[in-house]
Design an enzyme around this catalytic site. Structure first.
Site: not given
Lengths: 129, 129, 129, 129
Positions: D13-14
């Site tokens: 994820t970011d």
């Protein structure tokens, strides 16, 4: 102890032909996620329901033998020590009978404002089962 | 000690809004590469000219404070100990004056057949300068 | 057009000895970040001050020639088309005079609730300079 | 069409809370690997036994809807077109019934000296089954 399978992809390797050293921390995370899921409390729920986070404050890794492309690895994850506001996980990455890499992570318990807090009793009870 | 700048991209962060814990090992590698280049012996030449590799056998990281998207980090790299067949690097990741993350790596010296070997004298002389 | 330097690390390569194909999207992002910074509006400020995000809705890449460990690459980034609610960036990754990889990304403009919205006039003015 | 499960980790994820756009190319690779394995010819054997490689020369991705931490994704992989010296794979990344991301990759066939060559008949026969 909970076992998690990891299939090594090309993107995990480096030009030495081995799994790049940083990627074992990804494998450790996958093992940790499955450990918590197996205990009935996926990390997603720990964040969403208990309002806490468990960021890593320390990590250590020993690389004994390299993993390679397409290896089917098993990450063995255990939780070996729980203090009031921290938890320690240990990992062994195996291919067949061989232990390739071992490591540990230590996690603080913080609330969503970033303040250190106690691990909730309900979580401790779950993990102690 | 050699300084290497790292600009944090979105791809380095995770949903907590911080740099994902494995990515510091990438930053350490960037620091190590620039350390060796500054000493006049880029790692690419160590492999190509000296016929040796320096795989990581141990890594340790302490996470004191999180780095965030778009931070301009500095990795301070030093080589603190050299044995006959291994080398140790130490790293401090800073943002401005703050030390966010510290760590170390230990590297074996192996030839292209995978056998442990001594660090070449020519390399030791370079690094000792 | 804005140029951004990227030094390839071991962690970017795969066992074929080349940069892994996904990592060019990281290089594109670095180029995009520096493009916006050069225009006086870093992406961090676009999010924080304008209250919008620019998620990628499409990406395309052509791999002509491989990049290798320790290459000093240059990402040339340009913005070639701006619609009311989307923007298109184009990228050329070079090593010396050679174009190794080309690509593009298309970005939607959304507010923090996830609704598509117009690109703010102030941003358009900046980017048109 | 072959299905491959992917469990999203934090590292995928970011800070937007979604899977970082480059990581879908990793998921595509995992899907491609399992496609070839299901056809009885894992990519590792294609390299080792047939002496060829299938580097990516083109990739395209459309991001319709974001994947998130802990999602259990399914990558549906198919091979839709085979020319003499190239192959095309197509991918749909689903969460439950929803198609989140679609994409394709085109691969050249090269020998270990890097020269373009025909896809071996034995491989074509396998893939056509």
């Amino acid at each position: 102890m909970v076992q998690t399978e990891i299939r090594v992809i090309y993107g995990d390797t480096d030009q030495m032909g081995f799994v790049y050293y940083a990627n074992y921390l990804r494998f450790f995370e996958a093992g940790r996620n499955e450990y918590l899921r197996a205990k009935g409390k996926p990390y997603r729920e720990i964040e969403a329901e208990l309002g806490i986070r468990l960021p890593v404050v320390e990590a250590g890794i020993r690389y004994q033998s390299p993993a390679r492309y397409d290896d089917l690895l098993v990450v063995e994850t255990s939780m070996v020590q729980i203090r009031r506001a921290s938890a320690r996980f240990e990992y062994v990455v195996r291919r067949g009978g061989d232990a390739l890499v071992t490591g540990h992570t230590v996690h603080a318990c913080i609330d969503f404002d970033g303040a250190i807090c106690r691990l909730p009793e309900s979580l401790l009870a779950r993990l102690a089962e």
